[in-house]
Design an enzyme around this catalytic site. Structure first.
Site, short mmCIF file in Angstrom:
data_model
loop_
_atom_site.label_atom_id
_atom_site.label_comp_id
_atom_site.label_asym_id
_atom_site.label_seq_id
_atom_site.Cartn_x
_atom_site.Cartn_y
_atom_site.Cartn_z
N ILE A 163 0.82 -1.32 0.01
CA ILE A 163 -0.08 -0.20 -0.12
C ILE A 163 0.75 1.39 -0.13
CG2 ILE A 163 -1.74 1.34 1.21
CD1 ILE A 163 -2.94 -1.47 2.26
N ALA A 176 1.66 0.06 7.74
CA ALA A 176 2.57 -0.63 8.06
C ALA A 176 1.87 -1.96 9.01
CB ALA A 176 3.78 -0.02 8.97
N GLU A 209 2.02 2.99 18.31
CA GLU A 209 3.16 3.51 18.75
C GLU A 209 3.23 5.11 18.38
OE1 GLU A 209 6.68 1.36 18.04
OE2 GLU A 209 7.99 2.89 18.99
N TYR A 210 2.67 5.54 16.99
CA TYR A 210 3.13 6.75 16.55
C TYR A 210 2.09 7.59 16.55
CZ TYR A 210 7.68 4.89 15.94
OH TYR A 210 9.17 4.45 16.06
N SER A 218 -4.22 0.34 9.31
CA SER A 218 -4.35 -0.87 10.16
C SER A 218 -5.40 -0.61 11.27
CB SER A 218 -2.85 -1.04 10.83
OG SER A 218 -1.85 -1.22 9.88
N ALA A 246 -10.02 -1.86 1.86
CA ALA A 246 -10.51 -2.91 1.11
C ALA A 246 -12.13 -3.05 0.61
CB ALA A 246 -10.12 -4.19 1.73
N ASN A 258 -8.88 -5.90 8.65
CA ASN A 258 -9.20 -4.63 8.87
C ASN A 258 -10.43 -3.86 8.30
OD1 ASN A 258 -6.28 -3.45 9.70
ND2 ASN A 258 -5.80 -4.93 8.15
N HIS A 303 -15.43 -10.18 0.95
CA HIS A 303 -16.11 -9.56 2.21
C HIS A 303 -17.46 -9.47 2.04
CE1 HIS A 303 -12.00 -8.69 3.48
NE2 HIS A 303 -11.78 -7.92 2.26
N1 LIG Z 1 -7.88 -0.91 5.80
C1 LIG Z 1 -7.84 -1.72 4.97
O1 LIG Z 1 -8.92 -2.33 4.39
C2 LIG Z 1 -6.69 -2.69 4.61
C3 LIG Z 1 -6.58 -3.47 3.45
C4 LIG Z 1 -5.58 -3.99 3.25
C5 LIG Z 1 -4.27 -4.06 4.39
N2 LIG Z 1 -4.42 -3.20 5.37
C6 LIG Z 1 -3.35 -3.13 6.45
O2 LIG Z 1 -2.31 -2.21 5.99
C7 LIG Z 1 -1.15 -2.48 6.29
C8 LIG Z 1 -0.31 -2.40 5.09
O3 LIG Z 1 -0.71 -3.15 4.13
P1 LIG Z 1 0.41 -3.80 3.05
O4 LIG Z 1 -0.53 -4.74 2.24
O5 LIG Z 1 0.84 -2.52 2.57
O6 LIG Z 1 1.42 -4.51 3.97
P2 LIG Z 1 2.77 -5.12 3.32
O7 LIG Z 1 3.22 -6.06 4.15
O8 LIG Z 1 2.95 -5.19 2.01
O9 LIG Z 1 3.73 -3.97 3.91
C9 LIG Z 1 4.01 -3.31 5.26
C10 LIG Z 1 5.23 -2.61 5.31
O10 LIG Z 1 5.22 -2.42 6.74
C11 LIG Z 1 6.49 -2.34 6.98
N3 LIG Z 1 6.87 -2.53 8.62
C12 LIG Z 1 6.55 -3.36 9.24
N4 LIG Z 1 7.02 -3.26 10.52
C13 LIG Z 1 7.36 -2.08 10.59
C14 LIG Z 1 7.71 -1.18 11.61
N5 LIG Z 1 7.76 -1.39 13.09
N6 LIG Z 1 8.07 0.15 11.36
C15 LIG Z 1 7.79 0.47 10.09
N7 LIG Z 1 7.53 -0.11 9.10
C16 LIG Z 1 7.33 -1.48 9.29
C17 LIG Z 1 7.08 -3.65 6.46
O11 LIG Z 1 8.62 -3.60 6.22
C18 LIG Z 1 6.23 -3.69 5.12
O12 LIG Z 1 6.96 -2.93 4.28
C19 LIG Z 1 -1.32 -3.70 7.17
O13 LIG Z 1 -1.47 -3.45 8.40
C20 LIG Z 1 -2.41 -4.29 6.57
O14 LIG Z 1 -3.20 -5.36 7.56
C21 LIG Z 1 -5.78 -2.43 5.45
#
Ligand SMILES: NC(=O)c1ccc[n+]([C@@H]2O[C@H](COP(=O)([O-])OP(=O)(O)OC[C@H]3O[C@@H](n4cnc5c(N)ncnc54)[C@H](O)[C@@H]3O)[C@@H](O)[C@H]2O)c1
Length: 250
Positions: A12, A65, A72-73, A87, A117, A172, A202
């Site tokens: 994302i 992330a 945390e932030y 998230s 999503a 999520n 979904h």
């Molecule tokens: N709201 C929604 O509908 C929806 C849909 C899909 C995904 N998500 C969520 O969005 C987030 C990102 O999804 P994605 O598909 O890009 O996942 P992804 O796994 O492709 O990317 C996540 C990134 O976060 C980084 N990361 C992990 N721990 C970290 C930390 N402590 N500090 C900084 N960066 C860190 C990883 O290195 C990775 O590059 C996830 O939490 C996922 O569950 C939400």
């Protein structure tokens, strides 16, 4: 031009960084992701440490992330700028969510909750006061759920609060609907692992005084936690938050 930072440079985060760079719609201050080895993605600087000083002068922090990173932030960022989190399962923690709301109110900043999503989070929130029943069924390939089921298996059925704790990276949508609707305890979640699907589907049913909605969203799963639609949806939400001129869907 507005100044943004991304927490997380995965599927994302990369899609949004690329979109912003292509459209020159904002300045990207940095992408915070300690797990990315490259020093830049799509021309945006990658950093492996984050402190409050780096948030000064930003207009928006986009978290993409993990729920832990958001927890945390978020409050720290809200002291400087608006926040858009992806998230959403982090919001299962009511006490923390209240702190986030208080921080935004105290600093005059906003938390923009993207539809991610699914579709229609704004419409669900608009109907919140009359909703009485909300259920969500999610069907994913076992690999997306970190499982190895050989046959279709119901892996969870119950309140969304527990689902969000058990599968923080996968539900999520459930968390977002709970937040927009009737809360994490009254929203009913069902998670199905099905080795015969290559989609994230979904099925959301919402009912209340005089309203009855069914939303079905299915998106091809390209591996990882996010389906094909999420990067497109994320870029659209980011554009709306950044603002602009002309025809705008809200
Ligand atoms: N709201 C929604 O509908 C929806 C849909 C899909 C995904 N998500 C969520 O969005 C987030 C990102 O999804 P994605 O598909 O890009 O996942 P992804 O796994 O492709 O990317 C996540 C990134 O976060 C980084 N990361 C992990 N721990 C970290 C930390 N402590 N500090 C900084 N960066 C860190 C990883 O290195 C990775 O590059 C996830 O939490 C996922 O569950 C939400």
């Amino acid at each position: 031009m507005k100044k943004v930072a991304f927490l997380g440079g995965g599927k994302i985060g990369k899609a949004m960084a690329e979109h912003v760079m292509e459209n020159k719609s904002a300045d990207i201050a940095f992408v915070y992701d300690p797990f990315i080895k490259d020093t830049s993605i799509c021309g945006a600087k990658v950093v492996s440490k984050l402190d409050a000083g780096m948030l000064e002068g930003l207009d928006l922090v986009v978290e993409c992330a993990t729920a832990e990173v958001l927890k945390e932030y978020a409050e720290m960022a809200l002291a400087f700028c608006d926040v858009m989190p992806f998230s959403m399962t982090a919001f299962r923690d009511d006490a923390w969510r209240e702190c986030v709301e208080k921080a935004a109110a105290a600093h005059g900043t906003s938390v923009y909750l993207p539809h991610g999503a699914i579709l229609g989070l704004d419409g669900i929130s608009d109907g919140q006061s009359v909703l009485t029943e909300v259920s969500i069924e999610t069907i994913k390939n076992p690999k997306s759920l970190g499982r190895e089921d050989a046959v279709r298996t119901v892996v969870y059925e119950g309140p969304t609060r527990e689902a969000a704790g058990l599968y923080p990276r996968n539900v999520n949508v459930h968390a977002a609907v709970a937040l927009a609707g009737i809360g994490f305890d009254r929203t009913h979640s069902k998670i199905i692992s099905d080795p015969d699907v290559n989609t994230n589907t979904h099925l959301i049913h919402l009912a209340g005084q005089g309203i009855d909605f069914t939303i079905r969203v299915s998106s091809f799963s390209e591996g990882g936690v996010s389906g094909k639609y999420v990067p497109l949806s994320a870029c659209g939400s980011l554009d709306r938050v950044l603002g602009g001129f002309g025809f705008r869907f809200v």
